[in-house]
Design a protein around this motif. Structure first.
Motif, short mmCIF file in Angstrom:
data_model
loop_
_atom_site.label_atom_id
_atom_site.label_comp_id
_atom_site.label_asym_id
_atom_site.label_seq_id
_atom_site.Cartn_x
_atom_site.Cartn_y
_atom_site.Cartn_z
N VAL A 51 0.88 -1.19 0.00
CA VAL A 51 0.00 0.00 0.00
C VAL A 51 0.91 1.23 0.00
N ILE A 53 2.23 5.32 0.02
CA ILE A 53 1.91 6.63 0.61
C ILE A 53 1.46 7.50 -0.56
N ILE A 54 0.31 8.11 -0.43
CA ILE A 54 -0.25 8.89 -1.55
C ILE A 54 -0.76 10.24 -1.03
N SER A 91 -3.58 6.97 -7.92
CA SER A 91 -2.20 7.44 -7.95
C SER A 91 -1.33 6.57 -8.86
N THR A 104 -5.32 -2.66 -1.62
CA THR A 104 -5.72 -1.31 -1.20
C THR A 104 -7.24 -1.15 -1.17
N TRP A 111 -12.48 5.20 2.05
CA TRP A 111 -12.61 6.53 1.43
C TRP A 111 -14.09 6.89 1.28
N MET A 148 -9.56 5.50 8.55
CA MET A 148 -9.16 4.99 7.23
C MET A 148 -7.99 4.01 7.34
C1 BTN Z 1 -4.85 3.03 -4.38
O1 BTN Z 1 -4.21 3.84 -5.08
O2 BTN Z 1 -5.18 1.89 -4.79
C2 BTN Z 1 -5.29 3.43 -2.99
C3 BTN Z 1 -4.14 3.71 -2.10
C4 BTN Z 1 -4.57 3.87 -0.65
C5 BTN Z 1 -3.44 4.37 0.22
C6 BTN Z 1 -3.83 4.58 1.67
S1 BTN Z 1 -4.97 5.91 1.90
C7 BTN Z 1 -4.64 6.02 3.60
C8 BTN Z 1 -3.16 5.72 3.79
N1 BTN Z 1 -2.37 6.91 3.68
C9 BTN Z 1 -1.54 6.89 2.65
O3 BTN Z 1 -0.75 7.81 2.34
N2 BTN Z 1 -1.67 5.72 2.00
C10 BTN Z 1 -2.68 4.88 2.60
#
Ligand code: BTN
Length: 199
Positions: A51, A53-54, A91, A104, A111, A148
């Motif tokens: 998963v 970081i976005i 992302s 994810t 969300w 979340m």
């Molecule tokens: C996707 O792109 O498929 C979803 C990615 C989800 C990432 C999660 S959202 C909460 C947490 N904080 C982040 O920066 N990344 C995770």
């Protein structure tokens, strides 16, 4: 005479309601667009879990804080619908229905729920705190970060057989970054609500 005045009052109320609906729908569309734009920034991979970081969850926090539960959920739902139809809005430019059953998936489900959770938290905060910046921060942080990240971690450990502790610890590593996002959201949302006369 009273009849005419009453009718005018009714028409005035109706006009204001329509204006409010149009305004909220336009802002909801803008926040969906903002969420899509943030997807242009590629995610940063994590070590223990698949998963990244976005930045896109800022859009979700914004939706819940600026638009409230109903329009916030609408804004996120439109975004997720586009993703599920295969538009490359997530992302790094990925999309497609398969992401909802991938690692994810839990975060994406969270969300959709986050605008409701953010606004549910507001209901439990004392009105004095709720009306200020700290109230925004607390509700966005609990609903848009803690909820979340925990929901996503549960999903990972249940459906992907990631050990519970690994999923939890890894997901908690998102908390510092997500806390910064919540602070930014609370600060900017306060100004935005004033500018567009929301709530
Ligand atoms: C996707 O792109 O498929 C979803 C990615 C989800 C990432 C999660 S959202 C909460 C947490 N904080 C982040 O920066 N990344 C995770």
């Amino acid at each position: 005479m009273i009849d005419i005045l009453e009718r005018q009052e009714e028409e005035f109320k109706m006009e204001r309601k329509v204006q409010g609906t149009v305004r909220m729908t336009v802002v909801a569309a803008m926040i969906t667009a903002l969420t899509i734009a943030m997807g242009l920034v590629p995610g940063i991979p994590m070590i223990l879990i698949p998963v990244p970081i976005i930045l896109q969850n800022i859009g979700v926090m914004f939706a819940g804080e600026v638009l409230g539960a109903k329009y916030g959920t609408l804004s996120v739902a439109v975004f997720l619908l586009l993703a599920s139809l295969g538009f490359p809005v997530l992302s790094g430019g990925h999309g497609g229905a398969a992401v909802f059953v991938g690692p994810t998936g839990g975060y994406l489900v969270a969300w959709l729920l986050a605008p409701m959770v953010i606004n549910l938290v507001k209901k439990f905060l004392p009105s004095k705190i709720n009306s200020g910046w700290i109230g925004s921060l607390v509700s966005v942080w609990l609903g848009g970060a803690v909820f979340m990240d925990l929901f996503g971690a549960f999903w990972l450990s249940i459906f992907f057989h990631v050990p519970f502790v690994t999923a939890m610890v890894s997901s908690l590593m998102f908390i510092p970054g997500d806390t910064i996002k919540a602070i930014l959201t609370a600060l900017v949302a306060k100004r935005l609500k004033k500018i567009v006369h929301l709530r």
